[in-house]
Design a protein around this motif. Sequence first.
Motif, PDB file in Angstrom:
ATOM      1  N   ASN A 156       0.862  -1.180   0.000  1.00  0.00           N
ATOM      2  CA  ASN A 156       0.000   0.000   0.000  1.00  0.00           C
ATOM      3  C   ASN A 156       0.903   1.236   0.000  1.00  0.00           C
ATOM      4  O   ASN A 156       1.583   1.516   0.986  1.00  0.00           O
ATOM      5  N   LEU A 157       0.925   1.925  -1.119  1.00  0.00           N
ATOM      6  CA  LEU A 157       1.833   3.056  -1.328  1.00  0.00           C
ATOM      7  C   LEU A 157       1.017   4.289  -1.666  1.00  0.00           C
ATOM      8  O   LEU A 157       0.065   4.218  -2.449  1.00  0.00           O
ATOM      9  N   GLN A 158       1.382   5.414  -1.069  1.00  0.00           N
ATOM     10  CA  GLN A 158       0.759   6.689  -1.407  1.00  0.00           C
ATOM     11  C   GLN A 158       1.851   7.709  -1.706  1.00  0.00           C
ATOM     12  O   GLN A 158       2.705   7.975  -0.860  1.00  0.00           O
ATOM     13  N   VAL A 159       1.815   8.251  -2.923  1.00  0.00           N
ATOM     14  CA  VAL A 159       2.774   9.275  -3.340  1.00  0.00           C
ATOM     15  C   VAL A 159       2.059  10.619  -3.348  1.00  0.00           C
ATOM     16  O   VAL A 159       1.051  10.796  -4.043  1.00  0.00           O
ATOM     17  N   GLN A 160       2.570  11.557  -2.555  1.00  0.00           N
ATOM     18  CA  GLN A 160       1.945  12.874  -2.431  1.00  0.00           C
ATOM     19  C   GLN A 160       2.322  13.775  -3.606  1.00  0.00           C
ATOM     20  O   GLN A 160       3.474  13.802  -4.044  1.00  0.00           O
ATOM     21  N   ARG A 161       1.357  14.505  -4.093  1.00  0.00           N
ATOM     22  CA  ARG A 161       1.567  15.448  -5.190  1.00  0.00           C
ATOM     23  C   ARG A 161       2.637  16.481  -4.807  1.00  0.00           C
ATOM     24  O   ARG A 161       2.615  17.048  -3.722  1.00  0.00           O
ATOM     25  N   GLY A 162       3.587  16.692  -5.728  1.00  0.00           N
ATOM     26  CA  GLY A 162       4.629  17.686  -5.500  1.00  0.00           C
ATOM     27  C   GLY A 162       5.819  17.202  -4.696  1.00  0.00           C
ATOM     28  O   GLY A 162       6.768  17.953  -4.481  1.00  0.00           O
ATOM     29  N   HIS A 163       5.803  15.939  -4.260  1.00  0.00           N
ATOM     30  CA  HIS A 163       6.898  15.387  -3.466  1.00  0.00           C
ATOM     31  C   HIS A 163       7.926  14.666  -4.339  1.00  0.00           C
ATOM     32  O   HIS A 163       7.621  14.229  -5.451  1.00  0.00           O
ATOM     33  N   ILE A 164       9.136  14.552  -3.802  1.00  0.00           N
ATOM     34  CA  ILE A 164      10.116  13.591  -4.312  1.00  0.00           C
ATOM     35  C   ILE A 164      10.067  12.409  -3.352  1.00  0.00           C
ATOM     36  O   ILE A 164      10.365  12.549  -2.164  1.00  0.00           O
ATOM     37  N   HIS A 165       9.660  11.261  -3.850  1.00  0.00           N
ATOM     38  CA  HIS A 165       9.400  10.077  -3.035  1.00  0.00           C
ATOM     39  C   HIS A 165      10.354   8.975  -3.488  1.00  0.00           C
ATOM     40  O   HIS A 165      10.425   8.656  -4.672  1.00  0.00           O
ATOM     41  N   ALA A 166      11.079   8.396  -2.544  1.00  0.00           N
ATOM     42  CA  ALA A 166      12.039   7.336  -2.876  1.00  0.00           C
ATOM     43  C   ALA A 166      11.512   5.974  -2.461  1.00  0.00           C
ATOM     44  O   ALA A 166      10.884   5.824  -1.410  1.00  0.00           O
ATOM     45  N   LEU A 167      11.800   4.992  -3.297  1.00  0.00           N
ATOM     46  CA  LEU A 167      11.512   3.594  -2.999  1.00  0.00           C
ATOM     47  C   LEU A 167      12.859   2.903  -2.839  1.00  0.00           C
ATOM     48  O   LEU A 167      13.647   2.829  -3.786  1.00  0.00           O
ATOM     49  N   ILE A 168      13.155   2.449  -1.622  1.00  0.00           N
ATOM     50  CA  ILE A 168      14.461   1.855  -1.355  1.00  0.00           C
ATOM     51  C   ILE A 168      14.283   0.474  -0.714  1.00  0.00           C
ATOM     52  O   ILE A 168      13.178   0.077  -0.364  1.00  0.00           O
TER      53      ILE A 168
END
Length: 257
Positions: free
Chosen positions: A25-37
């Motif tokens: 369950n992943l949520q990426v916020q608008r305008g963010h830099i989001h990393a998947l590590i």
Amino acid sequence: MSNVILETKHLSKEFKGFTAVSDVNLQVQRGHIHALIGPNGAGKTTCFNLLTKFLVPTTGQILFNGRDITASKPAQIARQGIIRSFQISAVFPHLSVMENVRIGLQHKLGTSYHFWKSARSLNRLNEQAMALLEQVDLREFASSITVDLPYGRKRALEIATTLAMEPELMLLDEPTQGMGHEDVHRVTELIKKVSAGRTILMVEHNMSVVAGICDKISVLQRGAMLAEGNYEQVSRNPQVMEAYMGTTAGELEGAHA
């Protein structure tokens, strides 16, 4: 409009009985830099391939701007504004830097990948192409043949061609892989620069890059979500330290994801 631009619900992928991604369950916020590590084998690339529709989920949902794209094809999500940059530099090596960016811009003419279009019809894109090259500090290389560029500059060109597609969400697959320190710094600053007005989701192994520019980090282990938060929270999470082979918070800085 919701602050969540990309969301997965109970996303899973199995390969002949092996679960590569499990109930994510992943949520990426608008305008963010989001990393998947995550450690090697954590399922990062499989998850990325699910999000960009190069793989079909076994179960679960993928939503973009609230719209279900689980069954969409890669070309369909690209038209909606999700553009992926690949782990290995994906540019045309024997075209000039300018020509590479013009190909990315051709969608505006409704003639994408029509390589036989006349030079006159493509020249109208030159001003926009130069503006993009300026944005990624490649203006002086506009007439250079791409194969002759240093590796870090090739990655900058790839970001320029990705920007030419006018992405609302950019997905970057290990953008600093294989780079020396100087190129890592240049590309990191470039990602920060081009993030203005758009959202970036990236798989990245260099924890210094992640620490420096990411608003939120999601950590995968064995295909499942292990932890989420900003760098300070994630780097001090005991489960995350254990996942990185028992490193301390300080040592995590140099760990390979």
